[in-house]
Design a protein around this motif. Structure first.
Motif, short mmCIF file in Angstrom:
data_model
loop_
_atom_site.label_atom_id
_atom_site.label_comp_id
_atom_site.label_asym_id
_atom_site.label_seq_id
_atom_site.Cartn_x
_atom_site.Cartn_y
_atom_site.Cartn_z
N TYR A 463 3.46 -1.81 -13.08
CA TYR A 463 2.74 -0.70 -13.70
C TYR A 463 3.63 0.53 -13.84
N ALA A 467 4.69 2.37 -17.27
CA ALA A 467 4.39 3.78 -17.50
C ALA A 467 5.65 4.56 -17.86
N ALA A 499 0.69 3.48 -21.92
CA ALA A 499 1.60 4.00 -20.90
C ALA A 499 0.82 4.85 -19.90
N ARG A 503 0.20 4.20 -15.89
CA ARG A 503 0.41 5.23 -14.86
C ARG A 503 -0.79 5.32 -13.93
#
Length: 721
Positions: A463, A467, A499, A503
């Protein structure tokens, strides 16, 4: 390896203290290849092909080479022998000392061909009155075209012999011709049932005339000319190469590669050139050599040479696991960026194959054949079988995502890369539970199920990297016809800013890690079991939390594409002080708690209570991947600390260098071949897959990281040493 060989090895090694019977070991000797075929030259000189997963061709399964004087044969595997790599190549030099003279061999695998050049020197140092003209090279070779040792035939030519079954054709030829040639049937039923192993080759049996042509076994007498004889083997496919073309190919190789220098030049083309200025250059060259050897033309890699094809004591190693392969790709990408190794082709091929092998649900299967990405035998394919995710290794998908995101940022061009990342993100979401940790699934070591800290680390890194490097990713890139097999993969259901979504998911995983903190031990738990209990054993795979937190920390520091640098540790998304303290405690606790030392070796065991392949040893065995992982985790954590001018960074660098020394050339876990076996017994005996690609990649990246980001500590470490 054929069943006859496995049974023969079983007879020879049953009851051995550190050998598991029925295997074909590569813990001694060296490999040549890197451009398709993979040939093992044992420490005693025996040749065997290990490249079936890479090329689909089986080739040589047994061989012996001898020096003959009349009817007397001195088999080179029975005399004192020394072996080395020639320079930065995969050319192998093996020197055999016989009573008749010194035989110096040079073995090189070039594409699908392998050449053995043997020179003999009778000298004047006491060899028994031998006339060099009376010497010849005897070669015993057993081929298994199409993986068969039955229903195999031979065709004889003036300059070569062809062994065939249906599709695969294997050729043996000599630059100086074949003075004598005979065949031989494989071990018979009475020989297989006999308690004693069978010594091969046998003497010629005049009563079995058909054995000359109805087997894959060949015994050839090869004359020397001016003290030199060269033998070549070539593996071909009948649809791709005619018989005439195969013989012409061997003849051309004999003519072009007629000296050790020419062989070295050809064998050096399969390994990236390493600049002289690179730190720990011997280690870097060895790592790139191993990773080249284990790679198929597609770019996918086997985990290691398959020493146990009958799954006698393991599930096999000659396959591509997406966890191992993607982490190798990530480590290679990072090292290339720091050291300038020129690995652009590696990065592109890896990305292209990950795109090609992604499943419609956004995940990747358990393991595949590296030559073409086809599904390989495995036991964690729940997502193909429509089963629960328990028999699925979610960390593999996380590892691939992390690599593809970094490759995208590095400018690696692979068609369909963005679509693959969007689908992978949706697939990752589907296996993230409401509490912010991955669902129950299999672990990295493939021996238990639960909700693992290591799997959580791969999700955090995946992840975070998405991001950091996901600018411009859009749900619209997802082709509903190609994907969309689950609700999570419906393009309409995906958020607009992927993105930003990544995050947010990274922050959820970061917070959820607190559920696995064990204050009594000062570390993160190995897992939460399927029943909800905390398993607080120490596990080297949890060391991956260090690199995952570096990726997450970069979010708060604005290290992504076009991002502005944040305000250090107080910035949103950066690792906070409490988490940093926990990371330091965790890495120190795991490294100290898993450290194991004997009179012969020192390193880290895999996890507390690991009972696999112990044989008669009572304690857990030391693993090179765990030890290298410890070095890398300490280095990654040292960078986090150094960014904050935290004095604990220096101690972490020292820990990293100490662990790295164990797996570096000259260390107790690095063989004289420069290979890293998977495991070691306490008496120093290496075991299991050798070389194993994963620790070589970790070693490569750790050398680069220490040199590039932590040079300020080099003088202090050198002074302490």
């Amino acid at each position: 390896m054929q069943l006859r060989d496995a049974l023969d090895d079983y007879k020879r090694n049953t009851g051995h203290a550190t050998r598991f019977p029925g295997e074909r070991r590569t813990v001694t000797g060296r490999f040549s290849g890197g451009d398709g075929r993979l040939v093992h030259v044992a420490g005693d000189g025996e040749l065997r092909d290990f490249g079936y997963p890479l090329t689909g061709r089986t080739g040589l399964v047994r061989s012996r080479v001898g020096l003959a004087v009349g009817d007397e044969i001195a088999w080179l595997d029975e005399v004192p022998t020394e072996q080395r790599y020639v320079g930065d190549t995969t050319l192998i030099e093996t020197v055999h000392e016989t009573d008749h003279g010194t035989v110096t061999r040079h073995d090189a695998t070039i594409g699908d061909a392998h050449l053995t050049r043997a020179s003999v020197d009778v000298g004047d140092d006491g060899h028994a009155n031998v006339d060099p003209a009376d010497l010849s090279l005897v070669v015993y070779a057993r081929f298994a075209p199409d993986g068969r040792d039955d229903r195999v035939g031979q065709l004889r030519y003036d300059d070569a012999v062809e062994v065939y079954h249906a599709d695969e054709r294997d050729f043996l030829a000599s630059d100086t011709g074949l003075a004598d040639l005979r065949g031989q049937l494989p071990a018979t039923f009475p020989e297989l049932l006999d308690d004693a192993p069978t010594d091969l080759p046998r003497d010629r049996d005049g009563d079995r005339y058909e054995e000359e042509r109805l087997s894959g076994e060949v015994i050839a007498d090869v004359p020397f000319e001016e003290g030199v004889a060269t033998v070549g083997t070539l593996l071909t496919d009948r649809e791709e190469t005619t018989r005439e073309a195969a013989r012409e190919r061997l003849a051309a190789l004999f003519a072009e590669l007629d000296s050790p220098d020419a062989l070295a030049a050809a064998a050096g083309e399969t390994i990236p050139a390493v600049p002289e200025s690179v730190p720990a250059r011997e280690s870097v060259v060895a790592d790139l050599r191993v990773l080249s050897l284990l790679s198929a033309e597609s770019g996918l890699r086997i985990a290691g040479p398959d020493f146990d094809p009958f799954y006698s004591t393991s599930g096999g190693y000659g396959y591509t696991w997406f966890r191992d392969d993607a982490e190798i790709s990530t480590f290679a990408l990072d090292a290339d960026d720091r050291l300038g190794l020129g690995l652009d082709d590696w990065h592109a091929r890896s990305a292209e194959m990950y795109v090609a092998t992604q499943r419609p649900d956004g995940s990747w299967p358990h393991r595949v054949w590296p030559r073409n990405g086809a599904l390989a035998p495995g036991w964690a394919n729940a997502r193909i079988e429509d089963g629960p995710d328990v028999d699925y290794q979610a960390d593999q998908t996380g590892s691939v995502i992390a690599y593809l995101a970094q490759a995208r940022a590095a400018g690696v061009d692979a068609e369909g890369l963005d679509e693959t990342l969007v689908a992978a993100l949706a697939g990752l979401d589907e296996t993230l539970a409401d509490d912010g940790r991955p669902v129950v699934c299999q672990n990295a070591w493939e021996d238990s199920a639960g909700r693992f800290a290591h799997t959580t680390a791969t999700f955090l890194e995946a992840y975070s990297e998405l991001a950091l490097h996901g600018d411009g990713l859009e749900a619209a890139a997802l082709d509903a016809d190609a994907f969309g097999s689950t609700a999570a993969l419906d393009p309409a259901a995906l958020p607009d800013d992927l993105a930003a979504h990544a995050r947010d998911q990274a922050a959820r995983v970061y917070d959820a890690l607190d559920d696995l903190w064990v204050p009594e031990r000062g570390c993160y738990a190995l897992r939460e079991t399927a029943e909800g209990a905390i398993d607080d054993r120490l596990d080297s795979s949890t060391l991956s939390l260090a690199s995952a937190h570096r990726s997450f920390d970069a979010l708060g520091r604005g290290d992504g594409e076009g991002g502005e640098r944040g305000d250090g540790a107080d910035a949103p998304g950066a690792v906070d002080d409490e988490r940093l303290d926990r990371l330091v405690s965790h890495v120190e606790t795991v490294v100290d708690g898993l450290a194991h030392e004997s009179d012969e070796i020192a390193g880290l065991i895999r996890y507390e209570g690991d009972g696999w392949r112990r044989a008669g040893q009572r304690s857990e065995k030391v693993w090179t991947v765990s030890t290298a992982w410890g070095a890398n985790a300490c280095a990654e954590l040292a960078v986090l600390l150094a960014d904050r001018e935290d004095p604990r960074a220096a101690e972490m660098v020292e820990n990293a260098r100490e662990l790295l020394a164990h797996v570096s050339p000259g260390g107790s876990l690095c063989e004289p071949t420069t290979y890293l076996p998977e495991q070691f017994f306490d008496d120093g005996t290496p075991d299991s897959a050798t070389p194993l690609g994963w620790p070589h990649a970790i070693r490569l990246a750790t050398v680069a990281l220490l040199d590039d980001e932590l040079p300020q500590f080099a003088d202090r470490v050198a002074a302490d040493d």
